[in-house]
Design an enzyme around this catalytic site. Structure first.
Site, mmCIF file in Angstrom:
data_model
loop_
_atom_site.group_PDB
_atom_site.id
_atom_site.type_symbol
_atom_site.label_atom_id
_atom_site.label_comp_id
_atom_site.label_asym_id
_atom_site.label_seq_id
_atom_site.Cartn_x
_atom_site.Cartn_y
_atom_site.Cartn_z
ATOM 1 N N PHE A 1 7.286 -32.912 -38.103
ATOM 2 C CA PHE A 1 8.388 -31.538 -37.067
ATOM 3 C C PHE A 1 7.712 -31.088 -35.911
ATOM 4 C CE2 PHE A 1 3.430 -30.530 -38.842
ATOM 5 C CZ PHE A 1 3.179 -29.778 -37.771
ATOM 6 N N LYS B 1 16.480 -38.969 -40.299
ATOM 7 C CA LYS B 1 16.143 -37.867 -41.143
ATOM 8 C C LYS B 1 15.347 -37.365 -40.542
ATOM 9 C CE LYS B 1 12.509 -37.125 -44.345
ATOM 10 N NZ LYS B 1 12.595 -35.745 -44.484
ATOM 11 N N GLU C 1 12.476 -32.105 -42.796
ATOM 12 C CA GLU C 1 13.198 -30.826 -42.799
ATOM 13 C C GLU C 1 12.095 -29.086 -43.298
ATOM 14 O OE1 GLU C 1 10.715 -33.052 -44.204
ATOM 15 O OE2 GLU C 1 9.528 -32.843 -46.506
ATOM 16 N N SER D 1 2.832 -38.761 -40.710
ATOM 17 C CA SER D 1 1.756 -38.194 -40.868
ATOM 18 C C SER D 1 0.409 -39.556 -41.247
ATOM 19 C CB SER D 1 0.950 -37.329 -41.932
ATOM 20 O OG SER D 1 1.565 -37.825 -43.166
ATOM 21 N N CYS E 1 0.174 -35.231 -31.579
ATOM 22 C CA CYS E 1 -0.679 -36.351 -32.303
ATOM 23 C C CYS E 1 -1.252 -36.779 -30.992
ATOM 24 C CB CYS E 1 0.970 -37.532 -32.156
ATOM 25 S SG CYS E 1 1.223 -38.226 -31.728
HETATM 26 P P1 NAD Z 1 4.686 -35.951 -42.141
HETATM 27 O O1 NAD Z 1 3.785 -37.546 -42.927
HETATM 28 O O2 NAD Z 1 4.230 -34.783 -43.657
HETATM 29 O O3 NAD Z 1 6.677 -35.940 -42.182
HETATM 30 C C1 NAD Z 1 6.673 -36.706 -41.572
HETATM 31 C C2 NAD Z 1 8.152 -37.070 -42.355
HETATM 32 O O4 NAD Z 1 8.480 -37.761 -43.303
HETATM 33 C C3 NAD Z 1 9.287 -35.996 -42.632
HETATM 34 O O5 NAD Z 1 9.955 -36.398 -42.261
HETATM 35 C C4 NAD Z 1 9.252 -36.343 -44.381
HETATM 36 O O6 NAD Z 1 10.304 -35.663 -44.696
HETATM 37 C C5 NAD Z 1 9.296 -37.709 -45.068
HETATM 38 N N1 NAD Z 1 8.365 -37.939 -45.398
HETATM 39 C C6 NAD Z 1 6.836 -37.806 -46.150
HETATM 40 N N2 NAD Z 1 7.279 -38.219 -47.710
HETATM 41 C C7 NAD Z 1 7.963 -39.413 -47.315
HETATM 42 C C8 NAD Z 1 7.815 -40.596 -48.404
HETATM 43 N N3 NAD Z 1 6.881 -40.974 -48.856
HETATM 44 N N4 NAD Z 1 8.640 -41.399 -47.785
HETATM 45 C C9 NAD Z 1 9.173 -41.760 -46.915
HETATM 46 N N5 NAD Z 1 9.869 -40.170 -46.218
HETATM 47 C C10 NAD Z 1 8.985 -39.106 -46.534
HETATM 48 O O7 NAD Z 1 4.258 -35.669 -41.446
HETATM 49 P P2 NAD Z 1 4.435 -33.892 -40.215
HETATM 50 O O8 NAD Z 1 3.377 -32.755 -40.733
HETATM 51 O O9 NAD Z 1 6.182 -34.046 -40.730
HETATM 52 O O10 NAD Z 1 4.115 -34.748 -38.876
HETATM 53 C C11 NAD Z 1 2.594 -34.051 -38.405
HETATM 54 C C12 NAD Z 1 2.172 -35.961 -38.535
HETATM 55 O O11 NAD Z 1 2.459 -36.466 -37.764
HETATM 56 C C13 NAD Z 1 0.851 -36.230 -37.687
HETATM 57 O O12 NAD Z 1 -0.101 -36.043 -38.453
HETATM 58 C C14 NAD Z 1 1.043 -36.774 -36.201
HETATM 59 O O13 NAD Z 1 -0.103 -37.307 -35.603
HETATM 60 C C15 NAD Z 1 2.262 -37.450 -36.644
HETATM 61 N N6 NAD Z 1 2.899 -37.654 -35.492
HETATM 62 C C16 NAD Z 1 2.518 -38.701 -35.005
HETATM 63 C C17 NAD Z 1 2.599 -39.385 -33.518
HETATM 64 C C18 NAD Z 1 2.697 -40.661 -33.191
HETATM 65 O O14 NAD Z 1 3.626 -41.220 -32.255
HETATM 66 N N7 NAD Z 1 1.987 -41.536 -33.800
HETATM 67 C C19 NAD Z 1 4.184 -38.157 -32.879
HETATM 68 C C20 NAD Z 1 4.085 -37.226 -33.391
HETATM 69 C C21 NAD Z 1 3.538 -37.087 -34.440
#
Ligand code: NAD
Length: 493
Positions: free
Chosen positions: A160, A184, A187, A237, A292
């Protein structure tokens, strides 16, 4: 200063973008999408199901057969068209991002600029990295060459916090090398990517090269498991990233997983605080701490502690909260009610474990936006590395001040952290810089730079539990979407 207009009040029921068409998915389940500054529903996102995934994958697989044969010079022309169309919609897309995500308009513009840089870099890469290699006469009359071939259709799963940029760490590179995609988006913030689909349409990108399927976990999992999907890129995450990596492994898929973070910002006694503080504030509170690469643990080394604490808290408390479309605002809301509750839980936990709350952002007054998901800049003092707030990713505007006597102590704490996304040092000493940059086990390291974001010609790195896989995003993912083939030739006669 003016409050910029919203591009639209409502974006209605979002559609998938499949095979070059905006289509209503088969699912009947829709979730609300909010403007976090106002707690207003501004769209509905379809929570798609297997049938929707199947039709998008079919489009991507069919498109691949033709796209891989399109000459590189033609593929690059689409990327140029994409860049130009994005430039034209730069301001509009930035405002849409603010409306859906909450980040202030300048941060949204920054996201859009980075996104376009990825398209520009992909253009360069198509002609350089993808060019192949050759060594003549490896033995008498034998030449050897390496060519890269696109692998097929891939899935891209986005977070997000950079709802359009993170998918663009991959999309233009896949286009450049001749792979096709099903994306994808998050959401929670699906609108920016949804808006960008109309640009794919506008530039007449061949149908099926980039497809969008909206939804949550189920769509992500169906994509990874789909027999015709060759691999997945993921940004999100750590717990979800680990599950994605595991599932991809189980199904024999390539996976490039960029995950969560807990970043230390180390301030040495010789740091130029007057110049560094604004940069630090941007690191901890930019994007409301939802980056991040955001600073989270503020480490004071030696006797800089008192001055650092005073100046940091002073600057943090001056940040004006509000709707990010108001250009005078310094920090927007966090993304959702749930995110706000989670951050407040961490603040309570910090108090419970004995940290001292010296700037309390729990009940900020934002007069014009009383229902927004605001958390004010928060600072804890007397934090120790074993506390929950020092160890876990809060992903909100909360800084934890930790004191160490020496740089070695700080480096040890950083290297003990399970995360390894970013680490920053503020110093005037080359020796301290060298020791720090060579010793920390983190992928993105800043020297007097609070947000060490690699520009697109470098991989977006990450170590330990902040990353699963081998190849990273941006320039690195060329080899993720392509196979390398080595041809060894001898002509007889
Ligand atoms: P999230 O892990 O909750 O969701 C990320 C995506 O995964 C969403 O599109 C979600 O719908 C999807 N998802 C959820 N469960 C899944 C599953 N079981 N299988 C496949 N897809 C699934 O993360 P968020 O809250 O959207 O984003 C924030 C997180 O992203 C933070 O932890 C941040 O540190 C990390 N982030 C990391 C980087 C990097 O480069 N390391 C960059 C940006 C954000």
């Amino acid at each position: 200063m003016a409050v910029l207009p919203e591009v639209r009040k409502s974006y209605g029921r979002l559609k998938n973008y499949v095979d070059g068409e905006f289509i209503t998915p088969t699912t009947e389940k829709y979730d609300p999408v909010y403007n976090p500054a106002k707690d207003e529903v501004i769209a509905e996102v379809p929570m798609c199901v297997k049938e929707d995934v199947d039709s998008a994958v079919e489009a991507a697989v069919n498109a691949f057969e033709e796209w891989k044969e399109v000459p590189v010079t033609t593929r690059v022309r689409y990327l140029f068209e994409l860049k130009n169309a994005l430039e034209k919609k730069f301001e509009e897309l930035s405002r849409v991002t603010t409306q859906n995500h909450g980040k202030i308009i300048d941060e949204a513009r920054g996201e859009m600029r980075r996104l376009i840089e990825n398209v520009e870099t992909a253009i360069a890469i198509a002609y350089t990295l993808f060019k192949g290699e050759r060594l003549d006469q490896i033995a008498t009359g034998i030449d050897e060459e390496l060519v890269r071939e696109p692998v097929g259709a891939f899935a891209v799963i986005g977070p997000f916090n950079f709802p359009a940029l993170a998918p663009f760490w991959y999309i233009p590179y896949a286009m450049a090398v001749g792979a096709t995609l099903v994306v994808k988006p998050s959401e929670i913030c699906p609108i920016p990517m949804s808006e960008i689909c109309s640009i794919f349409d506008e530039i007449n990108l061949p149908p099926g090269v980039v497809n969008i399927v909206h939804g949550g976990k189920e769509v992500g999992e169906e994509l990874i498991k789909h027999p015709d999907i060759k691999g997945v890129t993921f940004v999100g995450s750590t717990p979800v990233g680990r599950a994605v990596y595991k599932l991809a492994g189980e199904y024999g898929k390539r996976a490039l997983v960029q995950a969560g973070a807990k970043n230390f910002v180390v301030v040495m006694p010789d740091a130029n605080l007057d110049k560094a503080i604004p940069n630090m504030i941007a690191s901890f509170y930019g994007n409301s701490g939802q980056r991040c690469l955001a600073g989270s643990n503020l480490v004071a080394v030696g006797d800089i502690y008192e001055e650092l604490k005073k100046k940091f808290v002073e600057a943090a408390s001056k940040l004006k909260l509000g709707y990010g479309l108001d250009e005078s605002v310094g920090m927007g809301p966090v993304v959702s009610r749930k995110a706000k509750e989670r951050i407040l839980w961490f603040i309570e936990k910090g108090i419970e474990e004995g940290a001292k709350l010296i700037l309390d952002g729990r009940n900020p007054k934002v007069p014009d936006y009383p229902n927004g998901y605001f958390v004010g800049p928060t600072v804890f003092d007397d934090v120790t590395p074993d506390m929950t707030i020092a160890k876990e990713e809060i992903f909100g505007p909360v800084a934890s001040i930790i004191r160490f006597d020496t740089l070695d102590d700080a480096i040890e704490a950083i290297n003990k952290s399970k995360y390894g996304n970013a680490a920053v040092i503020y110093t005037a000493s080359g020796a301290a810089e060298r020791k720090f940059t060579r010793s920390v086990k983190c992928g993105n390291v800043g020297v007097n730079i609070g947000i060490p974001a690699p520009m697109a010609f470098f991989p977006f790195a990450g170590m330990k539990e902040s990353f699963f896989g081998v190849l990273h995003g941006q320039i690195d993912c060329v080899d993720f979407f392509a196979d390398r083939k080595v041809i060894i030739k001898r002509w007889l006669g």
